[in-house]
Design a protein around this motif. Structure first.
Motif, PDB file in Angstrom:
ATOM      1  N   ARG A  32      84.191  50.764  66.900  1.00 54.25           N
ATOM      2  CA  ARG A  32      84.087  50.148  65.716  1.00 54.25           C
ATOM      3  C   ARG A  32      84.674  50.916  64.264  1.00 54.25           C
ATOM      4  N   THR A  52      83.090  46.857  61.482  1.00 55.35           N
ATOM      5  CA  THR A  52      84.369  48.067  61.925  1.00 55.35           C
ATOM      6  C   THR A  52      84.323  48.827  60.615  1.00 55.35           C
ATOM      7  N   ARG A 101      88.250  46.932  71.058  1.00 50.89           N
ATOM      8  CA  ARG A 101      87.131  46.080  70.683  1.00 50.89           C
ATOM      9  C   ARG A 101      86.302  46.385  71.984  1.00 50.89           C
TER      10      ARG A 101
END
Length: 303
Positions: A219, A154, A240
């Motif tokens: 991300r 991320t 997510r």
């Protein structure tokens, strides 16, 4: 010279081996719900290390330039400072002004190289130390450190990794400068790419794009500013997701199904499975918990 969290590990490392005569950072700003005035992260660390802190409104101001000159710095390290440094300052220290940039230059010059590396699906990223010039991230390079990006990388996780890598690298670079072994490598302008600042609006998901692109956006913008869409007129942040190996003929944004494994949404190419989300006014939660209170099938996101 630095301001956010990203600059803190480098300040700590440098202070262990060198005499830091001063820390220059942005001014204190009100933050959070209570709008309390907070120190920039670099100032907090400098205060803890008993290093003098300077917070000029404009680093180019003649009175501050004079103050800087009186410090007689051998080198000035600049990391995510947030102000343009004048030529007068660039020319001041014996060893120059050295910048720590969170990309493998000349790729990803500009304000948000960390997020863009994830959004663009890069396999590796890294940090470059360089002599500062008047252009943005255009100076001669000194050292580079390369790291691979994880499958679930991320913007936040890469930020933390590169902050630590940058801290190690700048200490190595300063050692070379002191010994006279630092090598200047000009950047290849033909390979240069420039990325702009990311704003909150940038996180709005366009479901007409492919599931792969959307998942990378999610991300890259985690934790800030976050990717989002709308559902029932409310903002829905997506924290997510994953790309499912299947196709659909449904309109992009259509919820195909929703169960404890996720919320499957049609995109321009492929299916995005949402795993963690946050509806406006609610906590961030896993899909299973979210579905206990919400019916989402037969809906279209983004409308």
């Amino acid at each position: 010279m630095g301001t956010p969290d990203f600059s803190v590990p480098a300040l700590e490392k440098i202070a262990q081996v060198h005499d830091v005569v001063g820390v220059v950072t942005q001014q204190d700003r009100p933050k959070g719900r209570g709008n309390k005035v907070q120190f920039p992260p670099v100032k907090e660390k400098a205060v803890a290390l008993n290093i003098p802190v300077y917070q000029p409104e404009k680093v180019k101001a003649p009175e501050f330039v004079q103050q800087l000159r009186e410090m007689k710095p051998d080198v000035i390290v600049v990391i995510a400072f947030g102000q343009i440094v004048s030529k007068e300052i660039l020319d001041m220290p014996q060893y120059g002004c050295i910048n720590v940039h969170a990309s493998l230059l000349p790729k990803y010059r500009g304000a948000a190289p960390i997020q863009w590396a994830v959004i663009d699906g890069e396999k590796e990223s890294g940090v470059t130390t360089m002599y500062m010039a008047e252009g943005i991230d255009t100076g001669d390079m000194i050292d580079k450190a390369v790291i691979p990006l994880a499958e679930d990388e991320t913007g936040g996780s890469l930020f933390d990794k590169l902050a630590d890598v940058g801290a190690e690298l700048i200490v190595e670079t300063l050692d070379k400068l002191e010994k006279g072994t630092a090598v200047r490598t000009p950047q290849n302008e033909a390979e240069a790419t420039h990325v702009g600042k990311i704003t909150k609006d940038f996180g709005k998901i366009d479901f007409a794009k492919s599931a792969v692109e959307i998942e990378r956006l999610i991300r890259g913008l985690n934790p800030w500013p976050s990717a989002f869409t709308t559902m029932d007129g409310k903002t829905l942040k997506i924290w997510r997701g994953e790309v499912l190996d299947c196709e659909t003929t449904q309109q992009p944004g259509t919820v195909l199904s929703a169960d404890k494994k996720g919320i499957q949404v049609a995109t321009g190419k492929g299916v995005l499975n949402i795993l963690e989300l946050q509806l406006e006014g609610k906590k961030r939660m896993e899909v299973q918990a979210f579905l206990n209170g919400y019916e989402v099938t037969a809906k279209r996101l983004g409308e």
